[in-house]
Scaffold this motif. Sequence first.
Motif, PDB file in Angstrom:
ATOM      1  N   ARG A  45       0.775  -1.018  -0.107  1.00 23.34           N
ATOM      2  CA  ARG A  45      -0.039   0.001   0.174  1.00 23.34           C
ATOM      3  C   ARG A  45       0.943   1.367  -0.038  1.00 23.34           C
ATOM      4  N   ALA A  46       1.929   0.816   0.294  1.00 18.45           N
ATOM      5  CA  ALA A  46       3.050   2.477   0.559  1.00 18.45           C
ATOM      6  C   ALA A  46       3.199   2.809  -0.974  1.00 18.45           C
ATOM      7  N   ALA A  47       3.173   2.061  -1.737  1.00 16.02           N
ATOM      8  CA  ALA A  47       3.572   2.510  -3.400  1.00 16.02           C
ATOM      9  C   ALA A  47       2.124   3.317  -3.856  1.00 16.02           C
ATOM     10  N   PHE A  48       1.148   3.279  -3.132  1.00 17.85           N
ATOM     11  CA  PHE A  48       0.077   4.177  -3.453  1.00 17.85           C
ATOM     12  C   PHE A  48      -0.010   5.649  -2.496  1.00 17.85           C
ATOM     13  N   ARG A  49       0.821   5.483  -1.696  1.00 18.41           N
ATOM     14  CA  ARG A  49       0.744   6.804  -0.693  1.00 18.41           C
ATOM     15  C   ARG A  49       1.438   8.063  -1.287  1.00 18.41           C
ATOM     16  N   PRO A  50       0.732   9.154  -1.370  1.00 20.02           N
ATOM     17  CA  PRO A  50       1.204  10.597  -1.968  1.00 20.02           C
ATOM     18  C   PRO A  50       2.599  10.648  -1.273  1.00 20.02           C
ATOM     19  N   SER A  51       3.297  11.270  -2.128  1.00 18.28           N
ATOM     20  CA  SER A  51       4.731  11.676  -1.732  1.00 18.28           C
ATOM     21  C   SER A  51       4.658  12.908  -0.948  1.00 18.28           C
ATOM     22  N   PRO A  52       5.466  13.264   0.074  1.00 18.35           N
ATOM     23  CA  PRO A  52       5.714  14.445   0.531  1.00 18.35           C
ATOM     24  C   PRO A  52       6.048  15.579  -0.241  1.00 18.35           C
TER      25      PRO A  52
ATOM     26  N   HIS B 243      -1.342  14.177 -14.186  1.00 18.68           N
ATOM     27  CA  HIS B 243      -1.235  13.790 -15.511  1.00 18.68           C
ATOM     28  C   HIS B 243      -0.546  12.785 -15.651  1.00 18.68           C
ATOM     29  N   GLU B 244       0.798  12.420 -15.021  1.00 16.96           N
ATOM     30  CA  GLU B 244       1.439  11.403 -15.064  1.00 16.96           C
ATOM     31  C   GLU B 244       0.947  10.154 -14.357  1.00 16.96           C
ATOM     32  N   TYR B 245       0.214  10.566 -13.161  1.00 16.15           N
ATOM     33  CA  TYR B 245      -0.332   9.549 -12.475  1.00 16.15           C
ATOM     34  C   TYR B 245      -1.560   9.078 -13.039  1.00 16.15           C
ATOM     35  N   ALA B 246      -2.268   9.708 -13.767  1.00 13.24           N
ATOM     36  CA  ALA B 246      -3.624   9.049 -14.726  1.00 13.24           C
ATOM     37  C   ALA B 246      -2.823   8.037 -15.482  1.00 13.24           C
ATOM     38  N   HIS B 247      -1.773   8.444 -16.251  1.00  8.07           N
ATOM     39  CA  HIS B 247      -1.205   7.381 -17.178  1.00  8.07           C
ATOM     40  C   HIS B 247      -0.818   6.211 -16.338  1.00  8.07           C
ATOM     41  N   ALA B 248      -0.276   6.241 -15.060  1.00  4.67           N
ATOM     42  CA  ALA B 248       0.308   5.282 -14.373  1.00  4.67           C
ATOM     43  C   ALA B 248      -0.770   4.206 -13.763  1.00  4.67           C
ATOM     44  N   VAL B 249      -1.993   5.056 -13.355  1.00  3.42           N
ATOM     45  CA  VAL B 249      -3.040   4.223 -12.510  1.00  3.42           C
ATOM     46  C   VAL B 249      -3.738   3.498 -13.413  1.00  3.42           C
ATOM     47  N   VAL B 250      -4.085   3.994 -14.794  1.00  4.65           N
ATOM     48  CA  VAL B 250      -4.584   3.393 -15.770  1.00  4.65           C
ATOM     49  C   VAL B 250      -3.762   2.108 -16.404  1.00  4.65           C
ATOM     50  N   ALA B 251      -2.465   2.302 -16.405  1.00  5.82           N
ATOM     51  CA  ALA B 251      -1.599   1.202 -16.580  1.00  5.82           C
ATOM     52  C   ALA B 251      -1.729   0.127 -15.525  1.00  5.82           C
TER      53      ALA B 251
ATOM     54  N   ARG C   4       7.933   1.393  -9.478  1.00  8.19           N
ATOM     55  CA  ARG C   4       8.779   2.403 -10.057  1.00  8.19           C
ATOM     56  C   ARG C   4       8.510   3.808  -9.223  1.00  8.19           C
ATOM     57  N   GLY C   5       7.232   3.814  -8.456  1.00  8.82           N
ATOM     58  CA  GLY C   5       6.926   4.803  -7.657  1.00  8.82           C
ATOM     59  C   GLY C   5       6.010   5.808  -8.129  1.00  8.82           C
ATOM     60  N   TYR C   6       5.627   5.515  -9.653  1.00  5.29           N
ATOM     61  CA  TYR C   6       4.803   6.299 -10.253  1.00  5.29           C
ATOM     62  C   TYR C   6       3.429   6.839  -9.619  1.00  5.29           C
ATOM     63  N   LEU C   7       2.895   5.857  -8.586  1.00 11.14           N
ATOM     64  CA  LEU C   7       1.760   6.177  -8.125  1.00 11.14           C
ATOM     65  C   LEU C   7       1.689   6.850  -6.827  1.00 11.14           C
ATOM     66  N   THR C   8       3.096   7.494  -6.496  1.00 12.45           N
ATOM     67  CA  THR C   8       3.152   8.049  -5.572  1.00 12.45           C
ATOM     68  C   THR C   8       3.007   9.791  -5.611  1.00 12.45           C
ATOM     69  N   LEU C   9       2.701  10.113  -7.067  1.00 17.87           N
ATOM     70  CA  LEU C   9       2.681  11.534  -7.603  1.00 17.87           C
ATOM     71  C   LEU C   9       3.726  12.339  -7.241  1.00 17.87           C
ATOM     72  N   ASN C  10       5.022  11.475  -6.915  1.00 18.53           N
ATOM     73  CA  ASN C  10       6.332  12.084  -7.110  1.00 18.53           C
ATOM     74  C   ASN C  10       6.867  12.580  -8.199  1.00 18.53           C
TER      75      ASN C  10
END
Length: 265
Positions: free
Chosen positions: A17-24, A66-74, A85-91
Motif C-alpha cells: 500500500r505504501a506504493a500508493f501513498r502520496p509523496s511529501p 497527468h503522469e499519475y493518470a497514465h500510471a494508474v490506468v496502466a 517505480r514509484g509512479y503512483l506516489t505522485l512524486n
Amino acid sequence: MDFDRPERDRLVLGVPRAAFRPSPIFLALLALFVVSGILGWRGTGNVRLSVFLFVVSGWLVSLCLHEYAHAVVAFRAGDRTVAHRGYLTLNPLKYSHPLLSIVFPVLAVLLGGIGLPGGAVWVDRHAIPGRLRHTLVSFAGPATNVVFALVLAAPFVLGVDPYGHIEFWFGVAALGFLQLTASLLNLLPVPGLDGGNIIEPWLSPQWRRMYDLFAPYGFLLLVALLWNPRLGGWFFDGVDALADLIGLPPDFAAYGLRLMRFWEG
C-alpha cells in the motif's frame, strides 16, 4: 506466497500500500498551491509573487496528476511495474528525466506561456493486453489536463464577479490557459507523445515501424512546429478559440501570464 491477514491488508493486487501513498513532495506542492491561492485571493504581501507561485505550483500539481493518470490506468490494465517505480506516489522526481520532466516545462511556462508535455512514465506495454487498453493509458494523461481546464473555467461560466479579487482570477485564467495548451499539445498525433501513442496501437505494422523511427524525435518536432511563427500563431489562435468555447477569458489569461512575471517589475 502465503500471507497472513495483516500482511494481505497491506497489499493491493500484490503491491504494498505504501506504493500508493502520496509523496511529501506532491503534498508540499499541493500545500503551496493552496496557500499561494489564498494569499492571491486576499491580496496579502507581494501579489505578483503569489500569482507566480500559484500558477507554477498549480502547473506542477497538474503534471503530477497527468503522469499519475497514465500510471494508474496502466496499473489497472495489468502493468504492476508502475507501482514499483514509484509512479503512483505522485512524486515528480520519479519521472523519466527531471530536467525534461520539470525544469524545461516550467521554463516554457515562465518564458512562453506554453504548457509543454512534461515527464513520462515508463509503461511495460507487454504486460497490457489489447489495443484499447494501450490507447486508454495514453489518453488518461491529456484527459486530466482537459478536466483541469474545465474546472478552472467553471467559475467564469457560472458568472463569478472577478473584479473583487482580480489578481487571483488572473492567475486562475492563466493556469486554465496552460491546461488548454497542454491538452491540445498532448492530443496532437505527434510520434512519441501522448496523441501519437493514442493511435499507435491501431496502426498497421508498416506504419508502426515508421512511427517507432520518428518517436524519439517527437518532442523536438513539437518544439520546431511551435517555433515556426505561422504554425505557432495558428496554435495559439486555436487555444484562444478553445478558451472562448469553454468560457475561459483569454484576456484574463494574458494578464495573468504577464502578472506572474514579477521580476519584470
